[in-house]
Design an enzyme around this catalytic site. Structure first.
Site, short mmCIF file in Angstrom:
data_model
loop_
_atom_site.label_atom_id
_atom_site.label_comp_id
_atom_site.label_asym_id
_atom_site.label_seq_id
_atom_site.Cartn_x
_atom_site.Cartn_y
_atom_site.Cartn_z
N ASP A 25 0.86 -1.18 0.00
CA ASP A 25 0.00 0.00 0.00
C ASP A 25 0.90 1.23 0.00
O ASP A 25 2.12 1.13 0.04
CB ASP A 25 -0.95 -0.04 1.20
CG ASP A 25 -0.20 0.02 2.52
OD1 ASP A 25 1.05 0.12 2.50
OD2 ASP A 25 -0.85 -0.03 3.57
N SER A 26 0.30 2.40 -0.05
CA SER A 26 1.11 3.60 -0.26
C SER A 26 1.65 4.18 1.03
O SER A 26 2.56 5.01 1.01
CB SER A 26 0.25 4.67 -0.94
OG SER A 26 -0.75 5.12 -0.04
N GLY A 27 1.08 3.80 2.15
CA GLY A 27 1.48 4.41 3.42
C GLY A 27 0.57 5.54 3.84
O GLY A 27 0.60 5.96 4.99
N GLY A 28 -0.24 6.04 2.92
CA GLY A 28 -1.10 7.19 3.24
C GLY A 28 -2.03 6.90 4.40
O GLY A 28 -2.17 7.71 5.32
N CYS A 34 -8.21 -27.92 11.31
CA CYS A 34 -9.36 -28.83 11.27
C CYS A 34 -8.96 -30.25 10.86
O CYS A 34 -9.65 -31.20 11.23
CB CYS A 34 -10.43 -28.28 10.31
SG CYS A 34 -11.10 -26.70 10.86
N GLY A 38 -10.77 5.13 1.18
CA GLY A 38 -11.65 5.96 2.00
C GLY A 38 -12.97 5.31 2.35
O GLY A 38 -13.85 5.95 2.91
N ASP A 96 -1.69 8.69 -1.17
CA ASP A 96 -2.98 9.38 -1.11
C ASP A 96 -3.19 10.02 0.26
O ASP A 96 -2.43 9.78 1.19
CB ASP A 96 -4.13 8.41 -1.41
CG ASP A 96 -4.29 7.35 -0.32
OD1 ASP A 96 -3.26 6.92 0.23
OD2 ASP A 96 -5.43 6.96 -0.02
N ASP A 146 -8.48 -6.54 0.74
CA ASP A 146 -7.48 -6.89 1.75
C ASP A 146 -8.04 -6.49 3.10
O ASP A 146 -8.86 -5.57 3.18
CB ASP A 146 -6.17 -6.12 1.54
CG ASP A 146 -6.28 -4.69 2.10
OD1 ASP A 146 -6.91 -3.86 1.44
OD2 ASP A 146 -5.80 -4.44 3.22
N GLN A 189 -10.59 8.75 -4.00
CA GLN A 189 -11.09 9.13 -2.68
C GLN A 189 -12.46 9.79 -2.85
O GLN A 189 -13.14 9.50 -3.82
CB GLN A 189 -10.07 10.05 -1.96
CG GLN A 189 -8.83 9.29 -1.47
CD GLN A 189 -9.11 8.36 -0.30
OE1 GLN A 189 -10.16 8.43 0.34
NE2 GLN A 189 -8.19 7.44 -0.02
N CYS A 233 -13.25 -28.96 6.63
CA CYS A 233 -12.32 -27.88 6.28
C CYS A 233 -10.92 -28.50 6.10
O CYS A 233 -10.48 -29.30 6.93
CB CYS A 233 -12.29 -26.84 7.38
SG CYS A 233 -10.99 -25.60 7.18
N HIS A 235 -7.04 -21.29 9.90
CA HIS A 235 -8.44 -21.61 9.62
C HIS A 235 -9.19 -20.42 9.03
O HIS A 235 -9.88 -20.54 8.01
CB HIS A 235 -9.17 -22.11 10.87
CG HIS A 235 -10.63 -22.29 10.60
ND1 HIS A 235 -11.13 -23.41 9.98
CD2 HIS A 235 -11.69 -21.44 10.76
CE1 HIS A 235 -12.42 -23.25 9.78
NE2 HIS A 235 -12.79 -22.07 10.26
N CYS A 292 -8.02 -27.16 6.38
CA CYS A 292 -6.92 -26.42 6.99
C CYS A 292 -6.17 -27.27 8.02
O CYS A 292 -6.65 -28.30 8.49
CB CYS A 292 -7.41 -25.11 7.62
SG CYS A 292 -7.95 -25.25 9.33
ZN ZN Z 1 -10.27 -25.22 9.29
#
Ligand code: ZN
Length: 355
Positions: free
Chosen positions: A67-70, A284, A190, A121, A241, A163, A279, A310, A281
């Site tokens: 990311d830009s850090g803004g 699980c 934003g 930004d 994200d 924005q 699941c 998980h 993972c």
């Molecule tokens: Zn799991």
């Protein structure tokens, strides 16, 4: 190329907390986000560059977006002064004063060497006064031009940020401005702040039609609950994200179809079942709810890794379900069942009963 819609786990300090790159592959991550602000302050972008760049430094050879850090400058670092040239802020680590400009934010990201960099930004909260939202938007536009001019690495994509808060007029202006520039992708900044879901949908209803026919990815920064992501995909967003799935996992909140389990609830101490039947993972596959509940109570570090594995598996699997429905052309009729699967995992949502 990244399959979209896609979710990026957040590796703030060049690590997704508690996981290593093998774990990330196993949970299904295909791209991770790292934070320019944090890496600039510690260990320093020049050091990472000397050590071979961010991919080698963190042992991850798949795509990275920084990311830009803004956002961090304004939210985390108590920005002392944001003027047209840049932002002066105090480090959250040692209180030292730093100054980031669009040119330096791009220089830092070129040194780090992610696959995708983001223009600097000036974000503000959606609920900020209208004049403040407009001024920050105008500044973001000027900084977008300077970020593009400063960007020299042809092997690195550069995304611009829209924005404009939740004001439809500002959102439209910002979308047209950023979309007219030769960025490789469009970030919608934003939002995912203090706006209501209706305000967010209203803003996206302005942004997305303007980008209609534009092949560049649309990335809504910071949105993390599966239900919110589903709504945004429906409105035309490709990339997401958030720290949310990992952060709540470390607090003992495990996401399952339709809701969440709070592993700190004593009812789980005798529950031999996996957190989520079927699941794939690491948690699980091998361990019970009772074992994870024990690890949290005993404050064992393994709890963080297993719970994070998980929740990221759940989130990335959910993105796969969305992509499958889109590819099959069945997204509209799948929406109700996807929404039920997503549940409402955000803070305050009702727990799924342990029994
Ligand atoms: Zn799991």
């Amino acid at each position: 190329m990244i399959d979209t819609p896609q979710f990026m786990p957040v590796g703030t300090n060049a690590t997704v907390k508690a996981l290593d790159p093998d774990d990330l592959v196993e949970v299904g991550a295909s791209i991770v986000l790292a934070n320019t602000y944090h890496l600039y302050l510690r260990p320093g972008h020049e050091r990472i560059e000397r050590l071979g760049g961010l991919h080698r430094f963190m042992g991850w050879d798949m795509p990275i977006l920084t990311d830009s850090g803004g956002y961090q400058v304004v939210s985390l670092a108590d920005a002392r002064e944001v003027d047209d040239d840049g932002a002066t802020f105090r480090s959250h680590i040692d209180g030292a004063t730093h100054r980031l400009t669009p040119e330096l934010a791009i220089g830092v990201q070129e040194a780090l060497g992610p696959d995708i960099a983001v223009a600097f930004d000036h974000p503000v909260f959606p609920s900020s006064p209208r004049a403040e939202v407009e001024a920050a938007m105008e500044r973001t536009h000027r900084w977008a031009e300077r970020s593009l001019a400063a960007h020299t690495r042809p092997d690195q994509a550069l995304f611009g940020i829209i924005q404009g808060g939740v004001d439809p007029e500002f959102r439209e202006r910002s979308t047209r401005f950023i979309a007219s520039m030769p960025f490789d992708g469009i970030c919608i900044g934003g939002l995912a702040g203090d706006e209501t879901p209706v305000e967010r949908a209203t803003a996206l209803d302005v942004v997305v039609p303007i980008l209609d026919g534009d092949p560049r990815p649309r990335y809504l920064m910071g949105l993390g609950s599966p239900a919110d992501i589903l709504d945004a995909v429906r409105l035309g967003v490709d990339l997401f994200d958030s720290v949310l799935p990992a952060r709540v996992a470390r607090n003992g909140q495990l996401w399952v179809p339709g809701g969440k389990l709070n592993l700190r609830n004593s009812a789980f101490q005798d529950d031999p079942r996996p957190v989520q039947e079927g699941c794939p993972c690491r948690l699980c596959r091998s361990f019970s709810r009772a074992y994870l509940a024990h690890l949290f109570r005993a404050k064992e570090l393994l709890a963080f890794r297993l719970a994070t594995c998980h929740n990221l598996t759940f989130t990335l699997d959910f993105m796969g379900r969305i992509r499958a429905a889109l590819r099959a052309g069945t997204f509209p009729e799948s929406l109700a069942s996807l929404r039920e699967y997503a549940g409402r995992q955000t803070a305050g949502a009702a727990d799924v009963e342990p029994a």
